[in-house]
Every structure is written in C-alpha cells, then in structure tokens.
Design a protein around this motif. Structure first.
Motif, PDB file in Angstrom:
ATOM      1  N   GLN A  63       0.827  -1.211   0.000  1.00  8.69           N
ATOM      2  CA  GLN A  63       0.000   0.000   0.000  1.00  8.69           C
ATOM      3  C   GLN A  63       0.860   1.258   0.000  1.00  8.69           C
ATOM      4  O   GLN A  63       0.492   2.250   0.611  1.00  8.69           O
ATOM      5  N   HIS A  64       1.968   1.211  -0.664  1.00 10.32           N
ATOM      6  CA  HIS A  64       2.847   2.382  -0.758  1.00 10.32           C
ATOM      7  C   HIS A  64       2.962   2.789  -2.225  1.00 10.32           C
ATOM      8  O   HIS A  64       2.518   2.076  -3.116  1.00 10.32           O
ATOM      9  N   HIS A  65       3.538   3.925  -2.457  1.00 11.19           N
ATOM     10  CA  HIS A  65       3.719   4.424  -3.822  1.00 11.19           C
ATOM     11  C   HIS A  65       5.178   4.834  -4.059  1.00 11.19           C
ATOM     12  O   HIS A  65       5.454   5.832  -4.716  1.00 11.19           O
ATOM     13  N   CYS A  66       6.096   4.046  -3.520  1.00 11.21           N
ATOM     14  CA  CYS A  66       7.515   4.352  -3.714  1.00 11.21           C
ATOM     15  C   CYS A  66       7.889   4.154  -5.192  1.00 11.21           C
ATOM     16  O   CYS A  66       7.480   3.190  -5.818  1.00 11.21           O
ATOM     17  N   GLU A  67       8.673   5.083  -5.684  1.00 11.49           N
ATOM     18  CA  GLU A  67       9.111   5.077  -7.082  1.00 11.49           C
ATOM     19  C   GLU A  67      10.200   4.030  -7.309  1.00 11.49           C
ATOM     20  O   GLU A  67      10.746   3.471  -6.363  1.00 11.49           O
ATOM     21  N   ALA A  68      10.525   3.832  -8.565  1.00  9.42           N
ATOM     22  CA  ALA A  68      11.637   2.950  -8.921  1.00  9.42           C
ATOM     23  C   ALA A  68      12.916   3.499  -8.289  1.00  9.42           C
ATOM     24  O   ALA A  68      13.039   4.703  -8.068  1.00  9.42           O
ATOM     25  N   HIS A  69      13.854   2.658  -8.004  1.00  6.22           N
ATOM     26  CA  HIS A  69      15.149   3.005  -7.420  1.00  6.22           C
ATOM     27  C   HIS A  69      15.023   3.508  -5.984  1.00  6.22           C
ATOM     28  O   HIS A  69      15.887   4.244  -5.514  1.00  6.22           O
ATOM     29  N   SER A  70      13.908   3.131  -5.301  1.00  6.82           N
ATOM     30  CA  SER A  70      13.760   3.489  -3.892  1.00  6.82           C
ATOM     31  C   SER A  70      13.238   2.281  -3.126  1.00  6.82           C
ATOM     32  O   SER A  70      12.715   1.341  -3.708  1.00  6.82           O
ATOM     33  N   THR A  71      13.405   2.326  -1.818  1.00  7.50           N
ATOM     34  CA  THR A  71      12.978   1.250  -0.930  1.00  7.50           C
ATOM     35  C   THR A  71      11.978   1.817   0.068  1.00  7.50           C
ATOM     36  O   THR A  71      12.187   2.900   0.612  1.00  7.50           O
ATOM     37  N   CYS A  72      10.901   1.071   0.289  1.00  3.70           N
ATOM     38  CA  CYS A  72       9.878   1.468   1.250  1.00  3.70           C
ATOM     39  C   CYS A  72      10.366   1.146   2.659  1.00  3.70           C
ATOM     40  O   CYS A  72      10.857   0.046   2.913  1.00  3.70           O
ATOM     41  N   ASN A  90      15.306  13.851  -6.006  1.00  2.00           N
ATOM     42  CA  ASN A  90      15.198  15.113  -6.737  1.00  2.00           C
ATOM     43  C   ASN A  90      13.727  15.329  -7.051  1.00  2.00           C
ATOM     44  O   ASN A  90      13.166  14.624  -7.877  1.00  2.00           O
ATOM     45  N   ALA A  91      13.090  16.256  -6.355  1.00  5.14           N
ATOM     46  CA  ALA A  91      11.671  16.566  -6.540  1.00  5.14           C
ATOM     47  C   ALA A  91      10.800  15.329  -6.314  1.00  5.14           C
ATOM     48  O   ALA A  91       9.841  15.097  -7.026  1.00  5.14           O
ATOM     49  N   GLY A  92      11.167  14.512  -5.313  1.00  9.59           N
ATOM     50  CA  GLY A  92      10.351  13.363  -4.956  1.00  9.59           C
ATOM     51  C   GLY A  92      10.663  12.087  -5.704  1.00  9.59           C
ATOM     52  O   GLY A  92      10.170  11.027  -5.354  1.00  9.59           O
ATOM     53  N   ALA A  93      11.465  12.164  -6.743  1.00 10.55           N
ATOM     54  CA  ALA A  93      11.840  10.967  -7.502  1.00 10.55           C
ATOM     55  C   ALA A  93      13.322  10.694  -7.268  1.00 10.55           C
ATOM     56  O   ALA A  93      14.101  11.602  -7.010  1.00 10.55           O
ATOM     57  N   CYS A  94      13.689   9.427  -7.351  1.00  8.83           N
ATOM     58  CA  CYS A  94      15.090   9.044  -7.148  1.00  8.83           C
ATOM     59  C   CYS A  94      15.794   8.996  -8.499  1.00  8.83           C
ATOM     60  O   CYS A  94      15.432   8.206  -9.363  1.00  8.83           O
ATOM     61  N   GLY A  95      16.773   9.862  -8.670  1.00  9.40           N
ATOM     62  CA  GLY A  95      17.532   9.914  -9.917  1.00  9.40           C
ATOM     63  C   GLY A  95      18.949   9.417  -9.710  1.00  9.40           C
ATOM     64  O   GLY A  95      19.482   9.444  -8.595  1.00  9.40           O
ATOM     65  N   ASN A  96      19.564   8.968 -10.780  1.00  9.28           N
ATOM     66  CA  ASN A  96      20.924   8.444 -10.750  1.00  9.28           C
ATOM     67  C   ASN A  96      21.906   9.516 -10.292  1.00  9.28           C
ATOM     68  O   ASN A  96      21.814  10.670 -10.691  1.00  9.28           O
ATOM     69  N   ILE A  97      22.849   9.118  -9.445  1.00  7.99           N
ATOM     70  CA  ILE A  97      23.955   9.994  -9.060  1.00  7.99           C
ATOM     71  C   ILE A  97      25.105   9.692 -10.018  1.00  7.99           C
ATOM     72  O   ILE A  97      25.523   8.542 -10.139  1.00  7.99           O
ATOM     73  N   ASP A  98      25.602  10.704 -10.699  1.00 10.59           N
ATOM     74  CA  ASP A  98      26.739  10.516 -11.602  1.00 10.59           C
ATOM     75  C   ASP A  98      28.021  10.734 -10.800  1.00 10.59           C
ATOM     76  O   ASP A  98      28.539  11.843 -10.698  1.00 10.59           O
TER      77      ASP A  98
END
Length: 195
Positions: A63-72, A90-98
C-alpha cells in the motif's frame, strides 16, 4: 436518560465523551461523538476496532507508492521512500547519481570512470592493468616479445614506453633500418674507401 445522555429523566442532553475525555478510544484512533455515544475509527496507517489500533506495514502490504530506485521503509502510521544506493532524491523521484561527474568515485588516478544507472565502472587506462580501483603500470619492455624493433632499445615510462634505434640504425624505434654511413658523409680518410 438513555445511554449517551445525561439529565434528570425529563431533560436529557447528549454526553460528549470525546470532549470530556471519557471515551475508551486508542491513542491512534479519532474519537467522534454520536447521538448514541461515540465512534473510534483508527487513524490512517492503523487498523483495528478503535479501542485497539495497530500499525499497518504499507511496505509489506504493497500500500505504498515508492518510485523505482527506492525502498519502502515502514514508520508508525505511514511509510517513507528512501532512495537506493547510487540514487538521490530530486523533486520526490530518485535519480541516478553521476559519481564520475561529481568526482565521488573511487577509481584509480590511472583509470577512466564510466557512470551506470545506480553505480559506476572503473577501467584502467592503456598502459596500466588492474581492477580499475587499483591500476599499476605495465612494463611493456619486460614482455617476452619486445614491442620495439630488434635493433632498438625499449624504455618503460609511466603508462607507456618508448623505442630508440641503436647506433648505426635509423627509424622510429618500432622499425629500424641499417644506416649506410658511407652515403651520409665522409667517415673514412681521403685515401680510404668506405664499405
């Protein structure tokens, strides 16, 4: 007076158990006054009859809405989404760290860093060998077959090597030709023949 009311029997007024704090609702339930008494629905993130409320593990129940590349991660009465290693919020979404562009990688100084989704690769540069996290100079001159011409000297340098033709030979060191000194100028005396 009926249950949930107070008075002398001729005048009955509703008792507000929520306001009077005389209810038996759990601390994770919301007391709602009714004509017959009160209700205790559990607050969001908890389940039960209102007198007993237990935390719902949204991570386990999906029952969660965690995005890809994240853990609940379950919390009391809710959940939080935590970015996985190699990703940043970044703005609620998990983006790649370069890590390569940021300079936060652990590649050797003689390795090239290549960013990937969630991590990075390190590859030793030409002239070096190793894991990419540690690179050592390759001594090309120590190879069984020299990279230089048989008539040249090989000199190992950091990350590379150089070849120099020996005395009496000319060329770039990779290819050496016999130098005909007789054609390049007088090397013999006036009464001698150069051969």
């Amino acid at each position: 007076c009926p249950t949930g009311y107070a008075g002398d029997g001729s005048i009955c007024t509703p008792i507000d158990e929520c306001l009077n704090q005389t209810h038996a609702c759990h601390s994770n339930a919301r007391c709602t006054d009714t004509a017959e008494g009160y209700d205790c629905p559990c607050v969001q993130g908890f389940s039960g009859d209102g007198r007993s409320c237990t935390n719902i593990d949204e991570c386990q129940t999906g029952q969660h809405h965690c995005e890809a590349h994240s853990t609940c991660r379950d919390t009391q009465g809710g959940f939080e989404c935590v970015c996985n290693a190699g990703f940043d919020s970044n703005a609620g979404a998990c983006g790649n760290i370069d890590e390569c562009a940021r300079g936060t990688h652990r590649c050797d100084a003689h390795a090239d860093c290549q960013d990937r989704d969630g991590d990075y690769l390190c590859a030793c540069q030409t002239g070096y060998s190793g894991s990419g996290f540690e690179c050592t100079n390759i001594n090309e001159c120590a190879a069984l077959i020299s990279p230089c011409d048989p008539h040249a000297a090989c000199e190992d340098t950091e990350g590379w090597f150089s070849c120099t033709c020996g005395i009496g030979y000319t060329g770039d060191g990779f290819t050496c030709a016999n130098l005909n000194e007789c054609e390049t100028g007088p090397v013999c005396g006036a009464h001698a023949t150069c051969q």
